[in-house]
Enzyme design. Structure first.
Site, PDB file in Angstrom:
ATOM      1  N   LYS A 186      41.557  55.123  37.405  1.00  0.00           N
ATOM      2  CA  LYS A 186      42.705  55.497  37.322  1.00  0.00           C
ATOM      3  C   LYS A 186      43.044  55.176  35.896  1.00  0.00           C
ATOM      4  O   LYS A 186      43.269  53.997  35.463  1.00  0.00           O
ATOM      5  CB  LYS A 186      43.581  54.962  38.202  1.00  0.00           C
ATOM      6  CG  LYS A 186      44.949  55.448  38.600  1.00  0.00           C
ATOM      7  CD  LYS A 186      45.662  55.854  37.361  1.00  0.00           C
ATOM      8  CE  LYS A 186      46.557  54.614  36.993  1.00  0.00           C
ATOM      9  NZ  LYS A 186      47.594  54.753  36.111  1.00  0.00           N
ATOM     10  N   GLU A 261      41.397  41.462  34.664  1.00  0.00           N
ATOM     11  CA  GLU A 261      41.422  41.001  33.582  1.00  0.00           C
ATOM     12  C   GLU A 261      42.905  41.035  32.827  1.00  0.00           C
ATOM     13  O   GLU A 261      43.386  42.223  32.827  1.00  0.00           O
ATOM     14  CB  GLU A 261      40.803  41.977  32.436  1.00  0.00           C
ATOM     15  CG  GLU A 261      39.192  41.858  32.622  1.00  0.00           C
ATOM     16  CD  GLU A 261      38.639  40.592  32.071  1.00  0.00           C
ATOM     17  OE1 GLU A 261      39.148  39.809  31.243  1.00  0.00           O
ATOM     18  OE2 GLU A 261      37.497  40.310  32.441  1.00  0.00           O
ATOM     19  N   CYS A 295      45.267  41.541  24.642  1.00  0.00           N
ATOM     20  CA  CYS A 295      45.454  40.485  25.540  1.00  0.00           C
ATOM     21  C   CYS A 295      44.869  39.176  24.685  1.00  0.00           C
ATOM     22  O   CYS A 295      45.523  38.151  24.983  1.00  0.00           O
ATOM     23  CB  CYS A 295      44.577  40.898  26.364  1.00  0.00           C
ATOM     24  SG  CYS A 295      42.872  41.306  26.010  1.00  0.00           S
ATOM     25  N   GLU A 396      54.009  36.677  27.362  1.00  0.00           N
ATOM     26  CA  GLU A 396      53.193  37.434  26.587  1.00  0.00           C
ATOM     27  C   GLU A 396      54.120  38.643  25.965  1.00  0.00           C
ATOM     28  O   GLU A 396      54.844  39.225  26.951  1.00  0.00           O
ATOM     29  CB  GLU A 396      52.201  38.113  27.405  1.00  0.00           C
ATOM     30  CG  GLU A 396      51.372  39.128  26.538  1.00  0.00           C
ATOM     31  CD  GLU A 396      50.142  39.788  27.529  1.00  0.00           C
ATOM     32  OE1 GLU A 396      50.391  40.360  28.553  1.00  0.00           O
ATOM     33  OE2 GLU A 396      48.909  39.940  27.063  1.00  0.00           O
TER      34      GLU A 396
END
Ligand code: NAD
Length: 507
Positions: A186, A261, A295, A396
């Site tokens: 996906k 992750e 990331c 973040e």
């Protein structure tokens, strides 16, 4: 209406790929992805997959696995060929793939091109492992034998993000193929075409039908069905920590294997004895590659008091030279952000920094001039004097906003580096190698770079401590995440009445 942009005929298209066939969504609906560098242009039109489509793809992957289609599970040679052919096709089509990634992500071509090469390297690396899945065997004193065999984990559901679409897909697909798994992907809805272009190439390599399936569509519909399905053995997810927590909890209820992750808030530690020029250049690379939408982006510069002024002035000088512009322009260093939402979020963080009274060293605005109003552009931005406990030090941002905080000594540097929920990557700069190594060992992160930044060789690993994730991608460890180990025990005594049976049987 079709248009020609940067050598691509637009809009790009992303169909479903189920059981080896390209198709349309059961709903008849499609969704559009705009060009983030020119929002008036439609970059991609993709089929909007439904729950029914996800089920069909899962059924195809399940059937291919359970029937051992084309001897997929045991034919390591075939899997090796599929992977090495994919590596070659990715290299042969590198220019187009880079343009597609650059268009959908807004990634400068200077970054999209090596991104494609890195994806090819990943396929090549796992091609080398596919035919070498040796097990272990051990003979007991009785003559009985233990065989430990490695087996594919089964059907893997892969849910991927948009920021580095080819390598992130390759890090999952290549080891899963090497292991003999079957797959349903996906893709992120911002980058369906980039993922499809890769899947299309893999489909040309002699893969049995049903091994690799692709269903674009909403995470809450297609992704949710993949996670909920009892026919899926493992979920491999890359994305935000918030999404990962929900996926991990749901997978846990089914005892489904899961690797995550997730997000990061990488610290970059600069000690007084650091090489200012080398550290500053490495910092800039980590801070503004892909507009900070990474990331492992360098988001916190932790700088020792004695070098603070010198280091920061060099970093600011280099930052002011960054050319923000259209991703296709060869001189562009930083492109637009991924979406209007992300542009707003980044601007809110900048306003927060200003309101808190942190010193805005450079950037902080949307660049003005021709072209900028058409895309999601924000200047590379640095705040100094940031409280590590504030939102700029903790959350973040996923954009080109960096927080600078000073520290007194090694102990405080380690404390600040670890004082976040994340633990993906970090960097250490000191001329004193024993100190750099000592600090690297104390930082709770999956990767710590000494004298470098954002090196991610396929031979290494990638993955996080704490809320940055579970499991490791790349290298041997990345392959192990797609394998189960089975023990086959064979009697070597030939006895009908073996000593342990006496615990239950008298004669
Ligand atoms: P995201 O979590 O919004 O989306 C990731 C994927 O999950 C997409 O395909 C999305 O459609 C899907 N999804 C969303 N909600 C879902 C749900 N309820 N059920 C199932 N699937 C769902 O993340 P993003 O914005 O695409 O990516 C950026 C994030 O990814 C950042 O936090 C970044 O740090 C992280 N990331 C981590 C790594 C790593 O290796 N650790 C690498 C790249 C990106």
């Amino acid at each position: 209406m079709a248009a020609e942009t940067e050598g691509l005929r637009l809009p790009l298209y992303c169909p479903l790929v189920v059981d080896g066939e390209e198709g349309k969504a059961a709903s008849g609906r499609r969704f559009a992805r705009e060009n983030p560098a020119n929002v008036r242009e439609v970059a991609t039109v993709a089929e909007e997959g439904t729950q029914e489509d996800a089920r069909a793809a899962i059924d195809a992957a399940r059937a291919a696995f359970d029937s051992n289609a084309g001897n997929w599970i045991y034919n390591g040679k075939l899997r090796e060929q599929v992977l090495s052919r994919t590596a070659r096709l990715v290299r042969d089509n590198a220019d187009r793939l880079a343009r597609v990634v650059s268009l959908e992500v807004g990634m400068p071509m200077r970054q999209a091109t090596p991104h494609i090469a890195a994806a090819a390297d990943i396929f090549e690396f796992y091609a080398g492992l596919a035919g070498k899945l040796y097990g272990e065997s051990f003979t007991l004193p009785s003559g009985s034998m233990i065989n430990l065999v490695k087996e594919p984990v089964g059907v893997v559901g892969m849910i991927t993000p948009w920021n580095f679409p080819l390598t992130q897909t390759a890090r999952k697909v290549a080891p899963a193929i090497a292991a003999g798994c079957t797959i349903v992907i996906k893709p992120a809805s911002y980058t369906p075409a980039a993922t499809y272009e890769l899947v299309k190439l893999i489909q040309q390599t002699g893969l049995p039908k049903g091994v690799l399936n692709l269903v674009p569509g909403p995470g809450a519909v297609v992704g949710a069905e993949i996670i909920a399905s009892k026919k899926v053995d493992k979920i491999s997810f890359t994305g935000e920590t918030g999404t990962g927590k929900r996926i991990g909890a749901q997978a846990g209820m089914e005892v489904k294997r899961v690797s995550l992750e997730l997000g990061g808030k990488a610290p970059y530690l600069i000690f007084d004895d650091a090489d200012v020029e080398a550290a500053a250049r490495a910092a800039i690379f980590g801070m503004f590659r892909n507009a900070g939408q990474a990331c492992g982006a360098t988001t916190r510069l932790l700088v020792q008091q004695g070098i603070h002024e010198k280091f920061l002035s060099r970093v600011a000088e280099l930052t002011r030279k960054i050319e923000v512009g259209h991703p296709s322009k060869p001189s562009t260093d930083m492109g637009p952000l991924i979406s209007a939402t992300q542009e707003r979020v980044v601007q809110e963080y900048i306003q927060y920094g200003v309101d808190k009274g942190f010193r805005l060293v450079t950037g902080g605005h949307k660049p003005s001039g021709p072209g900028y109003d058409d895309g999601y552009y924000v200047e590379p931005t640095i705040f100094d004097g940031v409280d590590n406990a504030s939102r700029l030090g903790q959350e973040e941002i996923f954009g080109p906003v960096v927080a600078v905080t000073t520290f007194r000594d090694e102990a405080e540097a380690i404390e600040l580096a670890n004082a976040v929920d994340f633990g993906l990557v970090a960097g250490v700069w000191s001329a004193d190698y024993p100190r750099a190594m000592r600090v690297a060992r104390r930082i709770r992160a999956g990767t710590v770079w000494i004298w470098d930044n954002y090196a991610q060789p396929v031979e290494g690993i990638w993955g996080g401590y704490k809320q940055s994730g579970m499991g490791r991608e790349l290298g041997y460890h990345g392959l192990n995440d797609f394998l189960e180990i089975k023990q086959i025990f064979t009697d070597g005594t030939g006895l009908a009445m073996k000593p342990p049976y006496g615990q239950v049987i008298k004669d």
